[in-house]
Design an enzyme around this catalytic site. Structure first.
Site, short mmCIF file in Angstrom:
data_model
loop_
_atom_site.label_atom_id
_atom_site.label_comp_id
_atom_site.label_asym_id
_atom_site.label_seq_id
_atom_site.Cartn_x
_atom_site.Cartn_y
_atom_site.Cartn_z
N GLU A 116 50.48 -6.85 76.38
CA GLU A 116 51.03 -5.50 76.28
C GLU A 116 50.37 -4.56 77.31
O GLU A 116 50.46 -3.34 77.17
CB GLU A 116 50.85 -4.93 74.86
CG GLU A 116 51.43 -5.78 73.75
CD GLU A 116 52.96 -5.92 73.77
OE1 GLU A 116 53.60 -5.36 74.69
OE2 GLU A 116 53.49 -6.61 72.89
N HIS A 140 47.06 -0.75 69.54
CA HIS A 140 48.25 -1.37 68.95
C HIS A 140 47.83 -2.36 67.87
O HIS A 140 46.92 -3.16 68.08
CB HIS A 140 49.05 -2.09 70.04
CG HIS A 140 50.12 -3.00 69.51
ND1 HIS A 140 51.20 -2.55 68.77
CD2 HIS A 140 50.28 -4.34 69.60
CE1 HIS A 140 51.97 -3.57 68.44
NE2 HIS A 140 51.44 -4.67 68.92
N HIS A 142 49.33 -4.34 63.80
CA HIS A 142 50.47 -4.75 62.97
C HIS A 142 50.23 -4.36 61.51
O HIS A 142 49.96 -5.23 60.68
CB HIS A 142 50.67 -6.26 63.09
CG HIS A 142 50.96 -6.74 64.48
ND1 HIS A 142 50.94 -8.08 64.84
CD2 HIS A 142 51.31 -6.07 65.61
CE1 HIS A 142 51.26 -8.21 66.13
NE2 HIS A 142 51.46 -7.01 66.62
N GLU A 170 47.40 15.56 54.30
CA GLU A 170 46.68 15.62 55.57
C GLU A 170 47.55 15.22 56.76
O GLU A 170 47.22 15.54 57.91
CB GLU A 170 45.44 14.73 55.52
CG GLU A 170 45.78 13.26 55.41
CD GLU A 170 44.57 12.34 55.57
OE1 GLU A 170 44.53 11.33 54.85
OE2 GLU A 170 43.70 12.62 56.39
N HIS A 211 57.61 -4.63 64.10
CA HIS A 211 56.51 -5.16 64.92
C HIS A 211 55.17 -4.47 64.64
O HIS A 211 54.22 -5.12 64.24
CB HIS A 211 56.88 -5.07 66.40
CG HIS A 211 55.86 -5.67 67.32
ND1 HIS A 211 56.19 -6.31 68.49
CD2 HIS A 211 54.50 -5.72 67.25
CE1 HIS A 211 55.09 -6.74 69.08
NE2 HIS A 211 54.05 -6.38 68.35
P1 13P Z 1 48.25 -10.18 72.92
O1 13P Z 1 47.45 -11.28 72.24
O2 13P Z 1 48.83 -10.63 74.24
O3 13P Z 1 47.45 -8.91 73.02
O4 13P Z 1 49.53 -9.89 72.02
C1 13P Z 1 49.39 -9.51 70.68
C2 13P Z 1 50.47 -8.58 70.25
O5 13P Z 1 50.31 -7.91 69.25
C3 13P Z 1 51.71 -8.48 71.05
O6 13P Z 1 52.47 -7.36 70.68
ZN ZN Z 2 52.03 -6.69 68.61
#
Ligand code: 13P
Ligand code: ZN
Length: 275
Positions: A116, A140, A142, A170, A211
């Site tokens: 990413e 980033h 999940h 908040e 995602h």
């Molecule tokens: P990477 O291991 O390449 O960082 O990818 C993980 C991910 O969350 C892709 O969106």
């Molecule tokens: Zn991801």
């Protein structure tokens, strides 16, 4: 003897990666983290640098020319960052055109920065310009509750913002500008990077449907805190929806307006619509 890990930004980065793993936001290699280093931080660690070959970034970030970033590696696990950082993360330098990067330190067993990287760098570029260089972290992960909501709520900024604001008092104070939503797209490329960085012009966080979440901030605490607040709020919404979804009472648009006055934040009226 001092090591590269004695530097505060290294400690902050590793702790944030570990905290995110403990929260359950980084199954397997899920998620990635990047930090735009200060010139004095790059200077302080340059004796550890062993430059590798230049590689294309896959997009163009001219306003980041010459910058150094600490980044997680592609396919690397957040749960390993603390115990084997030199295998899991790397420092990269951006070339003078903002088109290529090279690894300067880390990923000692091979590999490359996160897939990413285009999204991280395009977000950094937007935030560097818009905040006069103050923002340094892009994150980033999940988070399960927020992702679950992308299956049941309309994929609209104003719906995600308002519904999450309503779940915790908040929230409008922590993300007064709101939250952007990117529809499902193939991850890892330039297209999703362009879509995300466009939203980062307006917001500090953007959801990737089905995602995960991207968050931006000044430092590790603020960026982790923003991510944490959004996911906590999503968790409450999932609970409310699981209890039948009927709210007997909630925070009203006028409540938000009163909150905005007392907390000295501006809450855009576009999110305070009548339902
Ligand atoms: P990477 O291991 O390449 O960082 O990818 C993980 C991910 O969350 C892709 O969106
Ligand atoms: Zn991801």
């Amino acid at each position: 003897m001092s090591t590269i890990y004695d530097n505060e930004f290294m400690q902050g980065f590793m702790r944030m990666a570990d905290d995110g793993f403990q929260q359950g936001w980084h199954e397997r290699n899920g998620g990635n983290l990047s930090y735009r280093m200060k010139p004095e931080e790059a200077e302080a660690v340059k004796s550890y640098f062993t430059p590798k070959e230049w590689q294309p970034i896959g997009t163009s970030v001219p306003k980041l020319a010459g910058e150094f970033f600490l980044v997680t590696g592609s396919g690397k696990y957040f749960r390993n960052v603390m115990i084997k950082p030199e295998d899991s993360i790397c420092i990269i330098e951006i070339d003078d055109r903002g088109e290529n990067y090279r690894i300067m330190w880390g990923l000692v067993n091979g590999g490359r920065p996160t897939s990413e990287l285009p999204s991280h760098l395009m977000n950094h570029e937007v935030k560097k310009v818009r905040t006069n260089g103050k923002y340094r972290v892009i994150y980033h992960g999940h988070p399960a509750n927020l992702i679950a909501l992308t299956f049941v709520l309309p994929l609209e900024d104003k719906v995600f913002t308002r519904e999450l604001w309503e779940m915790a008092t908040e929230c409008p104070v922590v993300f007064p500008d709101g939250l952007g939503v990117v529809p499902w797209m193939v991850p890892g490329g330039r297209d999703i990077a362009v879509a995300t960085s466009k939203l980062m012009e307006k917001y500090d966080a953007a959801v990737w449907a089905h995602h995960g979440l991207f968050a931006a901030g000044e430092d590790f605490d603020l960026t982790f805190g923003l991510f944490h607040t959004i996911e906590k709020s999503a968790e409450i919404l999932v609970k409310v929806m699981s209890m039948g979804g009927v709210k007997r009472q909630t925070i009203t648009p006028d409540d938000f307006r009163n909150l905005a006055k007392d907390f000295h934040v501006t809450l855009p009226e576009e999110f305070l619509y009548e339902k």
